[in-house]
Enzyme design. Structure first.
Site, PDB file in Angstrom:
ATOM      1  N   LYS A  71       0.804  -1.224   0.000  1.00 30.02           N
ATOM      2  CA  LYS A  71       0.000   0.000   0.000  1.00 30.02           C
ATOM      3  C   LYS A  71       0.842   1.282   0.000  1.00 30.02           C
ATOM      4  O   LYS A  71       0.402   2.308  -0.521  1.00 30.02           O
ATOM      5  CB  LYS A  71      -0.964   0.002   1.198  1.00 30.02           C
ATOM      6  CG  LYS A  71      -1.998  -1.112   1.121  1.00 30.02           C
ATOM      7  CD  LYS A  71      -2.880  -1.184   2.354  1.00 30.02           C
ATOM      8  CE  LYS A  71      -3.951  -0.145   2.329  1.00 30.02           C
ATOM      9  NZ  LYS A  71      -4.999  -0.395   3.353  1.00 30.02           N
ATOM     10  N   ASP A 108     -10.020   4.025   2.272  1.00 32.44           N
ATOM     11  CA  ASP A 108     -10.216   3.490   3.627  1.00 32.44           C
ATOM     12  C   ASP A 108     -10.960   4.477   4.525  1.00 32.44           C
ATOM     13  O   ASP A 108     -11.854   4.089   5.283  1.00 32.44           O
ATOM     14  CB  ASP A 108      -8.872   3.134   4.260  1.00 32.44           C
ATOM     15  CG  ASP A 108      -8.309   1.825   3.738  1.00 32.44           C
ATOM     16  OD1 ASP A 108      -9.099   0.970   3.297  1.00 32.44           O
ATOM     17  OD2 ASP A 108      -7.078   1.653   3.771  1.00 32.44           O
TER      18      ASP A 108
END
Length: 279
Positions: A71, A108
């Site tokens: 990520k 997120d």
């Protein structure tokens, strides 16, 4: 036969990846909406990441989700990085654009807020301080989202002090840092309490911070969703708090990517939850 439309492909890249519930989630949505597409889990070692991302669009991939450990590294590879992904320092959603460029975003934080809005509709982010356990990548996404929706003060406690201090340096004066041993103190007057650590997850250490200071009207949420009801949430429930489990964040963070890849905004509902839980 060459005039047949190309079947859109998407997937999730991680290392390891066999545990991911994303294929079950996206597979359910693809079936629900009758979309001729596929979503594939791909175990990609860090040293192969760049090469794989160059090949995937040529194979018909329209985008992928990215999970641990890629990520952060993905930001050095992507051609376009959204402001929120840059601020958080990580991306979880890639779009392979028709002009050949890789677009990286982080959904997120949006998924975190959408989960609270759906499952605690009376939640008011401006009602008081938020107390956040942890200062890793998930915490960065949560902090960015909390600031965006108007939380007046964010209290952070992390087991290692430098990571918490780095959060404050990046996100500013709204953040107050607490030593881990003094973490219970940050619960006093907190309207929103969040565990972003892996403590309490199946196979991990228990969450052992005393929660005696929880306010009865606080909203308490745990990003851990295995188990669905962590000891952290059970203790908060016993004190009369409103609680929200972490599965909804997984579902909601996935929706923007699915929409961009397959031109269909998916609904996150109980059937979606059950499809993922039964996978």
């Amino acid at each position: 036969m060459t005039d047949l439309p190309r079947i859109p492909l998407a997937g999730v890249i991680g290392h390891p990846i066999a545990h991911s519930r994303s294929p079950a989630l996206h597979g359910f949505w693809l079936q629900r909406y009758g979309i001729k597409g596929h979503y594939i889990p791909m175990d990609v070692a860090p040293e192969d990441l760049r090469q794989v991302l160059e090949i995937l669009p040529k194979l018909g991939f329209v985008g992928v989700n990215v999970t641990i450990p890629h990520k952060e590294a993905i930001l050095q590879i992507a051609d376009v990085v959204t402001d929120r992904a840059a601020l958080i320092g990580a991306a979880n959603t890639l779009i392979f654009r028709k002009d050949g460029r890789i677009h990286a975003d982080n959904t997120d934080g949006a998924g975190f807020i959408a989960n609270l809005r759906q499952n605690a509709p009376d939640w008011d982010p401006t009602a008081g301080p938020a107390a956040v356990f942890g200062a890793g990548g998930a915490a960065r996404a949560v902090v960015a989202a909390l600031i965006e929706v108007g939380v007046p003060e964010i209290r952070i406690a992390n087991r290692t002090q430098p990571r918490a201090q780095a959060l404050r340096a990046d996100f500013g004066a709204k953040l107050q840092i607490y030593d881990w041993v003094r973490a219970p103190n940050m619960l006093e007057g907190a309207a929103t309490v969040i565990n972003t650590t892996s403590l309490g997850m199946s196979g991990k250490s228990d969450f052992r911070v005393p929660l005696d200071g929880l306010e009865r009207d606080a909203l308490v949420t745990d990003l851990v969703y295995n188990p669905l009801k962590t000891k952290f949430l059970l203790e908060a429930e016993a004190k009369g708090c409103t609680t929200v489990d972490g599965l909804g964040m997984l579902l909601h963070q996935a929706a923007p990517g699915f929409e961009r890849w397959f031109d269909q905004r998916p609904e996150v509902d109980e059937a979606t939850r059950q499809a993922v839980l039964s996978a």
